[in-house]
Design an enzyme around this catalytic site. Structure first.
Site, mmCIF file in Angstrom:
data_model
loop_
_atom_site.group_PDB
_atom_site.id
_atom_site.type_symbol
_atom_site.label_atom_id
_atom_site.label_comp_id
_atom_site.label_asym_id
_atom_site.label_seq_id
_atom_site.Cartn_x
_atom_site.Cartn_y
_atom_site.Cartn_z
ATOM 1 N N HIS A 137 -0.380 -10.880 19.906
ATOM 2 C CA HIS A 137 1.011 -10.170 20.069
ATOM 3 C C HIS A 137 2.014 -10.780 19.331
ATOM 4 C CE1 HIS A 137 -1.590 -10.138 24.020
ATOM 5 N NE2 HIS A 137 -1.093 -8.777 23.790
ATOM 6 N N HIS A 142 -2.828 0.653 27.975
ATOM 7 C CA HIS A 142 -2.928 0.238 26.492
ATOM 8 C C HIS A 142 -3.522 1.475 25.681
ATOM 9 C CE1 HIS A 142 -1.362 -3.434 24.810
ATOM 10 N NE2 HIS A 142 -1.361 -3.804 26.135
ATOM 11 N N HIS A 177 -8.564 -10.783 27.114
ATOM 12 C CA HIS A 177 -7.194 -11.012 26.699
ATOM 13 C C HIS A 177 -6.645 -12.159 27.000
ATOM 14 C CE1 HIS A 177 -3.009 -9.208 27.066
ATOM 15 N NE2 HIS A 177 -3.430 -8.325 26.309
ATOM 16 N N PHE A 196 -0.254 -12.076 30.639
ATOM 17 C CA PHE A 196 -1.233 -11.843 29.704
ATOM 18 C C PHE A 196 -2.673 -12.157 30.118
ATOM 19 C CE2 PHE A 196 1.532 -11.244 25.636
ATOM 20 C CZ PHE A 196 2.063 -10.011 26.109
ATOM 21 N N HIS A 236 6.142 -1.017 25.771
ATOM 22 C CA HIS A 236 4.825 -1.685 26.231
ATOM 23 C C HIS A 236 5.060 -2.961 27.258
ATOM 24 C CE1 HIS A 236 2.471 -5.532 25.197
ATOM 25 N NE2 HIS A 236 1.602 -4.745 25.847
ATOM 26 N N HIS A 282 -5.629 -4.727 19.948
ATOM 27 C CA HIS A 282 -5.810 -3.725 21.056
ATOM 28 C C HIS A 282 -6.688 -2.545 20.934
ATOM 29 C CE1 HIS A 282 -2.631 -6.538 22.344
ATOM 30 N NE2 HIS A 282 -3.243 -6.373 23.536
ATOM 31 N N HIS A 335 4.335 -3.665 31.588
ATOM 32 C CA HIS A 335 3.694 -4.818 32.041
ATOM 33 C C HIS A 335 4.446 -5.455 33.181
ATOM 34 C CE1 HIS A 335 -0.059 -6.022 29.687
ATOM 35 N NE2 HIS A 335 0.707 -5.448 28.560
HETATM 36 CU CU1 C2O Z 1 -2.107 -7.578 24.778
HETATM 37 CU CU2 C2O Z 1 -0.197 -5.329 26.840
HETATM 38 O O1 C2O Z 1 -1.055 -6.760 26.170
#
Ligand code: C2O
Length: 577
Positions: A192, A356, A171, A343, A322, A201, A326
């Site tokens: 992203h 995810h 990642h 990230f 999403h 992902h 995070h």
């Molecule tokens: Cu690649 Cu939720 O991030």
């Protein structure tokens, strides 16, 4: 397709996680190192592939095994005039990544180990399906199995690409600017804020899951999903709070270990009651999964091709729930929101993968909700975009977006659970027409753009079409476009958008007046700094709910929530669904 296995001498890149940071990415550093390539082609055409005096593109392509859609000659002549799917990175040119919350180069090397063989991945015919359970519903036996698998993954040698830290580094490398775009050394690869978000992902989880399954000898093992879209799953799943478990991570927001997640999280706790938070969450889901996403790219993210600067624009789900998860999960005691809130470090927390898996599940559900409408981009630059991953046998493989369209073909299914937001079509707080014209707000034409959102801003936006027939509405979605959003990319930034919300009830995101959100996880890249994404928000259904389909204008309220943001314009357009 032909297959070509090559070996080459490459600059030495350290692969252990404890290694000191290296100085510069080879693409930036002066390249004194010569590459030596020798290849064994497995079909006749490739026997003649040049092995010396290669141009930059040819050499890179050869290193990649001559896959993809380019031939070497095509690429050298004019890369930009051709089909341009994002190419897999050249691992030998992996360089330092950036801490996206500070913009500083990371004091940490997240490049994967190098290898001399890449094969084109063929999806194996699944003999049995992997089962992905809801994390709050799993059995004791499952919990033990999952922890065992993670334990074994952590115990793999540090330079085994399947090792837990190596997996987390994937990642970091793909998302924090460690890779150049092949052929465009001034541009990073970024998965992203664009249409690669879901497929990248999906592949990442796919191999992660297969590695875990292999380690415990269970071909049915599936990762658990954090069911944050259902009230019963709206806390961190308890299995992640067991401090002795392999899937435990200390670097999480300690105030959120058992509290209800806020999918509209602004970077600080809202002060809403838990019930209001749940109500908001359900409408946030409804709006990002149904109301705002009648047009494919509004859900999937905007096109991103080879040669493009990063960040053309995220879809609703990416920038909404999403991002909220995070940022809500990251640990404010850490310098940069580690682990989930940044990230580069997100993959170090097992919770990331469950987050995810649910994002992946949202992709599946959205596709199902499309009915007979097109479910996927029919664009070669999307379908042929490709990435590299190490599979469960530590073999480096090249995978394509076109193989991610069916999760069943990829061999896994999700536990079926209620989806309460499906029925969460919100009610209007006030059903009243002509709100806009009596509001006294300036029309968009009179507003001076770029406009800084340093306070709540109201703008009257004219509608080019009104009183549309149902058949027209089915064919074309009315969209509110907020253009050229300029943000400090290294900061968490968020603003919310409301329509005809006269009384500014900005904490109630569970009413029709709430249209949607822009939010970003901090990031910084090289390449043109001034990339200004736009967002589009579906209005058709909302205007029905407010009973204002015959109005000439709508009143848009923009509510800044976090960070500095400037917008370049606002208008209404129509796009086919
Ligand atoms: Cu690649 Cu939720 O991030």
């Amino acid at each position: 397709m032909s297959s070509l296995s090559c070996s080459w001498a490459v600059p030495v890149v350290t692969t252990t996680t404890s290694s000191p940071p290296f100085s510069r990415k080879p693409s930036i550093a002066k390249r004194t190192q010569r590459f030596h390539v020798s290849c064994n082609a497995t079909n006749d055409d490739d026997q003649n592939a040049p092995t010396s005096s290669l141009g930059k593109f040819e050499r890179r392509n050869l290193l990649l095994g001559l896959g993809g859609v380019y031939s070497a000659t095509q690429l050298t002549s004019n890369p930009q005039a051709l089909a341009a799917p994002i190419q897999p990175p050249d691992l030998s040119k992996c360089g330092p990544a950036t801490n996206l919350n500070t913009g500083q180069q990371l004091d940490y090397n997240c490049c994967p180990p190098l290898t001399n063989r890449i094969i084109d991945y063929q999806l194996p015919k699944p003999a049995v399906m992997r089962f992905r359970p809801a994390a709050h519903l799993v059995t004791r036996e499952y919990i033990a199995k999952y922890n065992k698998a993670v334990e074994l993954m952590k115990a793999l040698p540090a330079d085994d690409p399947r090792n837990y830290t190596q997996q987390a580094n994937i990642h970091c490398a793909y998302c924090n600017g460690a890779y150049d775009q092949v052929g465009f050394q001034d541009l990073d690869i970024q998965v992203h804020n664009c249409w690669l978000f879901f497929p990248f992902h999906r592949w990442y989880l796919y191999f992660y899951e297969r590695i875990l399954g292999k380690l415990i000898g269970d071909p049915t093992f599936g990762l658990p999903f954090w069911n944050w879209d259902n009230p019963k799953g709206m806390t961190i799943p308890p299995i992640f709070n067991d401090t002795k478990a392999a899937i435990y991570d200390e670097k999480r927001n300690q105030n959120h270990l058992t509290s209800i997640i806020d999918l509209g999280y602004n970077g600080k706790d809202s002060g809403n009651t838990p019930l209001q938070t749940v109500a908001n969450n359900l409408n946030i889901m409804y709006s990002e999964m149904i109301r705002n996403v009648k047009v494919i790219e509004d859900f999937m993210g905007q096109p991103y091709r080879a040669g493009d600067a990063v960040n053309p624009g995220p879809g609703t789900s990416e920038r909404g729930s999403h991002t909220a998860v995070h940022v809500w999960g990251g640990d404010p005691r850490q310098p940069s929101g580690e682990n989930l809130g940044n990230f580069y470090s997100a993959g170090r927390d097992s919770l990331f993968y469950s987050h995810h898996v649910n994002v992946d599940r949202m992709w599946k559900i959205w596709r199902e909700l499309r009915g007979t409408k097109p479910k996927d981009f029919n664009d070669k630059d999307w379908l042929n975009a490709s990435f590299l991953f190490y599979d469960e046998n530590a073999q480096l493989v090249r995978v394509k977006v076109s193989d991610t369209l069916s999760h069943e073909k990829m061999g896994y299914v999700f536990q079926q659970v209620d989806i309460p937001w499906l029925k969460s079509r919100p009610q209007a707080r006030v059903q009243k027409s002509k709100v806009a014209t009596t509001s006294g707000a300036p029309t968009a034409a009179k507003v001076k753009f770029p406009l800084t959102l340093d306070k709540i801003v109201k703008i009257l936006v004219p509608r080019p079409k009104k009183s549309r027939k149902q058949t027209d509405k089915d064919k074309e979605e009315e969209l509110l476009v907020i253009e050229k959003i300029e943000v400090d990319t290294t900061k968490f930034v968020k603003f919310d958008v409301f329509v005809n919300d006269e009384d500014d009830k900005i904490d109630e995101l569970d009413k029709s007046e709430y249209v949607g959100t822009f939010a970003q996880v901090p990031h910084r890249h090289k390449g043109p700094v001034k990339v200004k994404p736009s967002i589009r928000l579906g209005l058709t259904e909302l205007l029905e709910d407010l009973d204002v389909e015959d109005d000439d204008s709508i009143l848009v309220t923009l509510v800044p929530r976090a960070g500095d943001v400037t917008i370049g314009g606002i208008k209404i357009i129509y796009a086919s669904t």
